[in-house]
Structure formats: C-alpha cells, structure tokens
Design an enzyme around this catalytic site. Sequence first.
Site, PDB file in Angstrom:
ATOM      1  N   GLY A 249     -10.270 -38.577  11.012  1.00  0.00           N
ATOM      2  CA  GLY A 249     -10.535 -38.996  12.374  1.00  0.00           C
ATOM      3  C   GLY A 249     -11.635 -38.062  12.741  1.00  0.00           C
ATOM      4  CB  ILE A 476      -5.591 -37.706  11.281  1.00  0.00           C
ATOM      5  CG1 ILE A 476      -5.817 -36.178  11.804  1.00  0.00           C
ATOM      6  CG2 ILE A 476      -5.000 -38.594  12.523  1.00  0.00           C
ATOM      7  CD1 ILE A 476      -6.998 -36.118  12.748  1.00  0.00           C
ATOM      8  CB  ALA A 520      -0.737 -27.743  14.290  1.00  0.00           C
ATOM      9  CB  ILE A 624      -0.677 -19.338   9.951  1.00  0.00           C
ATOM     10  CG1 ILE A 624      -1.812 -18.727  10.643  1.00  0.00           C
ATOM     11  CG2 ILE A 624      -0.878 -20.584   8.913  1.00  0.00           C
ATOM     12  CD1 ILE A 624      -2.876 -19.709  11.078  1.00  0.00           C
ATOM     13  CG  ASN A 626       2.364 -25.098   5.583  1.00  0.00           C
ATOM     14  OD1 ASN A 626       1.787 -24.642   4.605  1.00  0.00           O
ATOM     15  ND2 ASN A 626       3.206 -26.375   5.277  1.00  0.00           N
ATOM     16  CE  LYS A 696      -4.201 -17.691  19.564  1.00  0.00           C
ATOM     17  NZ  LYS A 696      -4.973 -16.485  20.171  1.00  0.00           N
ATOM     18  N   GLY A 697      -4.415 -23.691  17.608  1.00  0.00           N
ATOM     19  CA  GLY A 697      -5.269 -24.685  16.659  1.00  0.00           C
ATOM     20  C   GLY A 697      -5.971 -23.926  15.648  1.00  0.00           C
ATOM     21  CB  VAL A 698      -6.061 -23.054  12.505  1.00  0.00           C
ATOM     22  CG1 VAL A 698      -5.152 -24.293  11.667  1.00  0.00           C
ATOM     23  CG2 VAL A 698      -6.793 -22.332  11.554  1.00  0.00           C
ATOM     24  CD  GLU A 700     -11.496 -29.691  17.238  1.00  0.00           C
ATOM     25  OE1 GLU A 700     -11.476 -28.810  18.257  1.00  0.00           O
ATOM     26  OE2 GLU A 700     -11.922 -30.918  17.312  1.00  0.00           O
TER      27      GLU A 700
HETATM   28 MO1  MOS Z   1     -11.004 -33.914  17.786  1.00  0.00          MO
HETATM   29  S1  MOS Z   1     -13.189 -34.066  18.193  1.00  0.00           S
HETATM   30  O1  MOS Z   1     -11.061 -33.605  19.380  1.00  0.00           O
HETATM   31  O2  MOS Z   1     -10.426 -35.273  16.857  1.00  0.00           O
END
Ligand code: MOS
Length: 744
Positions: A249, A476, A520, A624, A626, A696-698, A700
């Site tokens: 996506g 996704i 996540a 992390i 995974n 936390k996010g990874v 992006e």
């Molecule tokens: Mo991302 S640009 O928030 O799918």
Amino acid sequence: MMKFDRPAERNPIDDQTVVGQPTSRIDGALKTTGQARYAYEQHDVVPDQTYGYLVGAGIARGRIRAIDSRAARDLPGVIEVITWENAGDVTYPGGGTPDYLAGPEIQHYHQAVALVVAESFEAARDGAFLLEISYDRAPGRYALPSLAEGDWPAPDEAREGLEPVDSDTVGDFEAAFAAAPVRIEQRYQTSHESHAMMEPHATIAHWADGRLTLWTATQMVGWAQRSLARLFGIEKSDVRVIAPYVGGGFGAKLAIQSDAVLAAMAARKVGRPVKVALTRPMVMNNTTHRSATLQRVRLGAERDGRLTAIAHQGISGNLAEGRHEPAVSQTKLLYAGANRLTAMHMAILDLPKASDMRAPGEAPGLMALEVAMDELAEALGMDPVELRIRNDTQSDPADPERPFSERHLVECLRTGAERFGWSERSTTPGTRRDGDWLLGMGMAAGYRDNLVRQSAARIRLEQDGSLTVETDMTDIGTGSYTILAQTAAEMLGVPLGRVAVRLGDSDFPLSVGSGGQWGANNATAGLYAACVRLRAMICEMLQMPEAEAQFADGAVTGAGRRVELAELVRDEAISAEDRIEYGDLDETHQQATFAAHFVEAAVNAWTGEVRLRRMLSVCDAGRILNPKTARSQVIGSMTMGIGSALMEELAVDAGAGFFVNHDLAGYEVPVHADLPEQEVIFLDHPDAFSSPMKAKGVGELGLCGVGAAIANALYNATGIRLREYPLTLDGMLERLPPLAPPGP
Ligand code: MOS
C-alpha cells in the site's frame, strides 16, 4: 477499555519467549503457494460476478462535452456503461478529494469518466475502447513555481497560486544565521513519486437487501467502511469491508479509490456483483502520488559544529483543497539549536491528487536536510557523524520541558560508524578508486514520529485450548498476522502454532489499521488489552488471584493448582474483547524513532553510472516485536530510498498536465540487480511510553534519510554535489573528474 496513560510497567510481554523472536510469517506459506487470496481473486465469494473496466479522462482540466456509448453498448457481453449521467446518487467527498467519477467537470487527467461493465474482462475492455468522449479543454497549472535565485516566499507570505500552510519559529533565526561564523544555504528538489505497490487497487462490490459488501485492497478497513457509508448515504453497519490480504500500500490504500466507489456504484446499478481492478497505467494518474518538493535549507553553526540557526522551508503541490507534503516536520525535532524556522507553502496544481506516501514529510524532507548537514560538515571540516552527535538533543528543541521518551540517535550513529567501517572513508571526495569506479561513503540520520492511536481486538479461547484472534487490522505484507499471533501466544502461554489470526474484516473489532508506521505497536497493544481481559476472566472462573496466575505451556498455574486451558472451556468458547486508548504521554513526551544510515557507492568514472555496494541502517524504534519481519520492513524501505534517490520520478507533461511515465516500464523502481548488500541493526530499547508493548513504528523509519546517505556517498565518490532527485548520471557526466589518463 484499557487506558494507557502511565508508562508501562513490567508485564508478560517482557518475558519475550515468543514476542521478540525472529518468527517467520505465519501467513508465508499461504502466500508462496498462492492460497492467500487478494481482493480481485475472490472468485467464489458471490456468484454472477461481472467485470468493470475503468476509463480515465483524456484531458487534465475542462469539461466533458459528450459521451457516446452506443457502440460500446452494442458490443456482445457489455451490460452497462456507467457515467456521471446515469450513476445515481452519490454524495461526493469534497475536502481536497476529487470526485471519484468526473462529470461534467474534469478535475485531473485520468479521473474516471466511465466504467464499462460486461460479462468478461475482455468485453469490458473492448467496450471501453469504443466509447467516444469529447471534451472542452481548460488551461491548468502543472508545475511547481520556478523561483529565481534569492527569491523565496517569506514564511507567511501568500502569492498567486502559492499558499502559506504551516510555519513555526523559535528564537530569531535571521539574526543568528547572520551572526554564525559558518553557514550554508542550499536548495534541493525531490520528484513526484508513485507508490508502485505490487497489487493495484482492486475491488469486488456486492449489494444485497440494501447492504453493501466489498472485498477490496485497503490498508484501513474502518476508514473504507466509513467512507462508503457516507458516499452511498447508508449506515456504517450496512457496509461490510473484507480485506484479509493486501499486496502492499505505502499509503496508496489509506483512502478508498475509484475502484471501490465505481464497483459499488455499478453493482447497485446492474444488480449484480462487479469487480474492478485498476490497470497499472491507470494507477499513477487516477489515484494519488507523493508531491514533488522544492526545499531551501539554511544552517548556521559555531566553529565547533554546534548549530545556532536552522531554517528549512519547502513547497509542495496539490489540488486547491488538498494537503501539503510536510517536508519540514522532522527539522523541528531532529537537532538542537536555539534559533529555528520551518515553513511550508503549497502550490495549487491541477495534477492528480497528492497524498500520503510512506513516511509523508520525513521521506523527502530528510533528503534535503541531511544533505545540507553533509555540506555543513564539509564547510566545518568536521566528520559528518561527529557533527550530528554534537547536535543531539534529548528534548523538543522548541520546548526543553518536553523530553523525548527514548532517544538513542547517538548510539545509532556510533554503532553504525563502527560496524560499517566509516573510518575507511576518504575525507577528500573523488580520491578513492577501484579500477573504473570511483568509490565513496555517505551517511545520514533518520527520524520519524511514533504515532499512538486506539485499537481494538477480540481473543477467544476455543474448546481445544487454541486461541483465535479477530481484529479488522490489515496485513499489507508487513507481518501483522505474525506479530499478533506472537502477542497472543506470549500473553496466554500458548504455543504459536495454536493461535489462529483472522484479520481484515469490518465485522471484527475496529483496529488502528496499517499506515504511518503505527500498525504494529497499536494493533498489538489493542490485542494486549483483550488478552489482559481474557486472563482476568480465566482467573475469575478459577477463583485464582490474578497476581499469582502464570500462563505457560497451555495451562494456567497458581494458588497451588495447574489447569489446562483446554479444560476450562465447556460448551462455548471464552471470548474477550477490548481496546487500547491513550492518554497524553505522546504530548508530555515526544515519541519518535531514529536511525543512522550508511552507504558505500561506486560511480563509473567514464559514464557516471551508479552502483551501490553496501548499505547499513541502525534503527532505534523501541522494542522490536519480531526482528525478522521488522528487518524485512526496513530493507523494503531502504530499497524504496534507493528508488527515490536514484530513479523514481513521475515526469510531468507540463503542457497537457499528466504524469507521462505511468507504468512500471517508464516509472523505474529498484529491482534486485540494483540492490547492494543491505544490513539492519536494531538497538532494541523498549519504550515504556509508547504502549504496554513498548514497541514503536519501524516500517517508515527505514526510508527516512536513506536518499540523503546515497547522495552524500555519491558526493564523496566524485566531488559532485547533486541536489535534484533522482540523482541521475546526466547530472554528473559533464563534471566527472578527469581521472583517466588521456588515450594514446
Ligand atoms: Mo503510510 S503513507 O501512512 O501508509
């Protein structure tokens, strides 16, 4: 509801017997054997499916004069031709979103003007080519402004077609910049980009008894359900959205697109299910893209490298009511420095809608800021790693009372420099050579915010002691199935193989969805809440104090007893549902993720051709969950970074107003042959402020800064500083150093 408003304490996730392990994707075999079915492949979910073929406008601005569909309608197999004249009532979106079906006004090139519905895909496509559409053209604006040297709009200055959209000041930038002993001022440019995910937008729509069901490719099941209900004027509960597997996506599937809306319109009209997939050439101009940017960076520093003045201004383009690409957002938070200015303008363009693409803002913003930092390091005669370390901050530079929850950028930089062999880099550009290849190393820092959002899930203890997880969360291609299974297994002490995960259905509890690298942490936190509730229900049943209960090996142990989970379930499975919600920990503390990217590049001394040799990203992104799926996310992002640095560019026909290279032959993305050795190191510092998962996010983060690291490596290799992405050999060719001896 579980309210997360204090930092997480120790909890069962900290055991890390399952969470934190490099588990392969539990949906992997389904995908590699073709059993995971994507939206367009749901051939048997409902009988009598018809095919819709989308026709896009052949002009960028103007009006439809007439659509003659007689020849198409006469074609055997064609059932209906949907146009604005017969589509029926739909409440159009507004708010910067062009109409999903044009008419009579055309808002952008390849905006849908018709959907031909037929018994077969081929008949629908043939019918589409038989439509006679005539237009009245109108002039449009298709290019970002070209600003003369010395001309840039002041932060809040409005100009014709150029609106100030965001500006922030701290201290007095202009005075500090004027007084700084070392200064750089440069402009940079990034290109329009297309998400280019593998699976194009696709939908099957079916109406029955006033209820709409969609099998569709979406990142956000809840948003799709809400948008469709609004568009068709029905209750949310009368829309069901199903998206168990989604083929990528990158932001393209955050909002619904024309495939979903036109399939639903057409299915209502013909009284049969309609399936629509956008062809690849339709994706680029019919749907959204990331806007190109112009950026201006000014940095002033003391001779010891400490920044005293930071200004970052940018211009992106969009339709009048659209949003801007927030390319300066990271500059507010990445480095210390008392005097700061950030500002964005939006140029009104009549191109297709610009919208979110992976790491909106930071991805193009760091492509400028982090080259500017390299240029400053050179002006200072300082190592670029050291310059960044010297300007680290542990709190929001605009508000020293507001610390980062966890920030280990310096450790990323030091670890990366050591592991990459940064000390081998020549400090004089253009001086390392391997045969015909000039060699260079570059680095950049990466930054991306961590976003917390509410998310719900359900967990069921089944009669056989296995667990079933249900949430409308999407996978996704990211690993959602796997990390959710790991979370449930950890919380209930059940082997991973005994956890079934069902995703992507609006009948399941509403999750955070996939986007903004928020999926996540928040989706697992929502499941964590449901698991805590299930544990409490089990303890209650057993009259066992919760504090004593140990969930392990498929049993609960405590108060001198051990009970197999399978024995607990009598007639009906035990089901628990809950939701995580957040307090203000993301306001009292800045939550973010950090990276240091290192690149070694080779540039052919004769042709300017670029070959990357090695890449390393060191990431600080909380716990992390995974390391295997997270690593895949990061190397995917690094690959996207290679694309935006070296090849990706939607080229604008500035006369006709469309993206010319609207397919994957003309819009080049990296392929395996373009990829060097890619290594990822996770620092794995749990962040107790982010959620009970401490993750936390990874996803992006891996993209943020990579482009600049590549640009800096090319400079180090050649001594040629390119500031317009993509960095192609024609920018270098004339300026390559005369290293080769003259021929005989
Ligand atoms: Mo991302 S640009 O928030 O799918």
